[in-house]
Design a protein around this motif. Structure first.
Motif, short mmCIF file in Angstrom:
data_model
loop_
_atom_site.label_atom_id
_atom_site.label_comp_id
_atom_site.label_asym_id
_atom_site.label_seq_id
_atom_site.Cartn_x
_atom_site.Cartn_y
_atom_site.Cartn_z
N THR A 69 -1.71 -48.31 -35.47
CA THR A 69 -0.65 -47.35 -35.81
C THR A 69 -0.83 -46.82 -37.22
N GLU A 70 -1.29 -47.67 -38.12
CA GLU A 70 -1.49 -47.27 -39.50
C GLU A 70 -2.58 -46.21 -39.62
N LEU A 71 -3.68 -46.41 -38.90
CA LEU A 71 -4.78 -45.45 -38.95
C LEU A 71 -4.42 -44.14 -38.26
N GLN A 72 -3.60 -44.26 -37.23
CA GLN A 72 -3.18 -43.05 -36.50
C GLN A 72 -2.32 -42.14 -37.38
N ASP A 73 -1.76 -42.71 -38.42
CA ASP A 73 -0.91 -41.93 -39.32
C ASP A 73 -1.63 -41.63 -40.64
N ASP A 74 -2.94 -41.89 -40.67
CA ASP A 74 -3.74 -41.63 -41.86
C ASP A 74 -4.38 -40.24 -41.71
N LYS A 75 -3.94 -39.29 -42.54
CA LYS A 75 -4.41 -37.91 -42.40
C LYS A 75 -5.91 -37.78 -42.64
N GLU A 76 -6.42 -38.50 -43.61
CA GLU A 76 -7.84 -38.41 -43.91
C GLU A 76 -8.69 -38.86 -42.71
N VAL A 77 -8.27 -39.92 -42.08
CA VAL A 77 -8.97 -40.43 -40.89
C VAL A 77 -8.86 -39.40 -39.75
N ALA A 78 -7.67 -38.86 -39.58
CA ALA A 78 -7.44 -37.88 -38.52
C ALA A 78 -8.27 -36.62 -38.73
N MET A 79 -8.35 -36.16 -39.98
CA MET A 79 -9.13 -34.96 -40.28
C MET A 79 -10.60 -35.17 -39.94
N ALA A 80 -11.11 -36.33 -40.26
CA ALA A 80 -12.51 -36.64 -39.97
C ALA A 80 -12.74 -36.67 -38.46
N ALA A 81 -11.75 -37.18 -37.73
CA ALA A 81 -11.88 -37.29 -36.28
C ALA A 81 -11.87 -35.92 -35.60
N VAL A 82 -10.91 -35.06 -35.97
CA VAL A 82 -10.80 -33.75 -35.30
C VAL A 82 -11.93 -32.80 -35.71
N ALA A 83 -12.59 -33.08 -36.82
CA ALA A 83 -13.71 -32.24 -37.24
C ALA A 83 -14.84 -32.29 -36.21
N ASN A 84 -14.93 -33.41 -35.49
CA ASN A 84 -15.97 -33.58 -34.47
C ASN A 84 -15.41 -33.48 -33.05
N TYR A 85 -14.17 -33.92 -32.89
CA TYR A 85 -13.52 -33.89 -31.57
C TYR A 85 -12.08 -33.41 -31.76
N GLY A 86 -11.88 -32.12 -31.57
CA GLY A 86 -10.55 -31.55 -31.80
C GLY A 86 -9.44 -32.23 -31.04
N THR A 87 -9.73 -32.64 -29.81
CA THR A 87 -8.70 -33.26 -28.98
C THR A 87 -8.31 -34.67 -29.45
N ALA A 88 -9.01 -35.17 -30.47
CA ALA A 88 -8.65 -36.48 -31.02
C ALA A 88 -7.26 -36.45 -31.64
#
Length: 214
Positions: free
Chosen positions: A5-24
């Motif tokens: 839950t903590e990582l799911q609310d981490d914007k930096e982690v999310a930005m890195a994820a959607v940069a490669n997989y938008g649907t993440a």
């Protein structure tokens, strides 16, 4: 992006994820799914990500256009008002005319065609204006001719060949190489004339209409 839950609310982690997989973005926290910057990055990478953004962002026109530009069928997930927005629908149809079925009844029954024709006519009128603005007026042409006929006379001085708007190629060039481009663009924007990517979109949608793909 299956994470704590903590990582799911981490914007930096999310930005890195959607940069490669938008649907993440589907696995991000509700707070981040409502983050305009994250949503923008996601839909640019994959228009299907639009279905996972927060409800209020599905009513964001800029975001919707970015989504349908990537994946035309993302129009399906847009807010109802945007399915009836000619600019959003036009962008989707330009990518694939089959997405037209996702637009509102008003758009399908003539609304989009009327908007498209209006944009085409605006662009054509602008081209005519540019040509007319640089064309010599009858009076200036006659003066120039008179000057040429009396070239031997010291009293004869050719006048500057101004068009109806007072613009001349020489005057535009004197202002710098980019001045003419900026001036034309400013006039076009003020008059609501489609340029650049918008004009490409209008042309592509027009071809679909002309070819009977709708």
């Amino acid at each position: 992006m299956y994470a704590s839950t903590e990582l799911q609310d981490d914007k930096e982690v999310a930005m890195a994820a959607v940069a490669n997989y938008g649907t993440a973005i589907a696995h991000a926290s509700a707070r981040l799914q409502a983050d305009a910057e994250l949503a923008s990055e996601a839909v640019k990478q994959n228009g299907d990500a639009f279905q996972y953004v927060a409800k209020e962002l599905k009513a964001d026109k800029r975001l919707a256009i970015a989504a349908v530009r990537n994946t035309c069928y993302a129009l399906k997930f847009a807010a109802a008002k945007l399915k009836g927005d000619p600019e959003v629908v036009l962008e989707a149809v330009a990518q694939n005319p089959r997405s037209f079925k996702l637009a509102t009844k008003k758009m399908r029954e003539g609304g989009l065609r009327a908007f498209l024709l209006e944009r085409l006519q605006a662009h054509e009128a602008f081209q005519v204006f540019l040509l007319a603005s640089l064309a010599p007026t009858p009076s200036s042409s006659s003066v120039l001719q008179s000057s040429n006929d009396n070239a031997g006379s010291s009293a004869a001085r050719p006048r500057t060949d101004h068009g109806p708007t007072g613009l001349t190629p020489a005057l535009l060039n004197e202002q710098g190489p980019n001045f003419a481009i900026l001036l034309k663009r400013s006039i076009a924007v003020f008059a609501g004339v489609p340029l650049g990517e918008e004009w490409v979109t209008v042309q592509r949608a027009h071809r679909s209409l002309r070819d009977g793909n709708w």
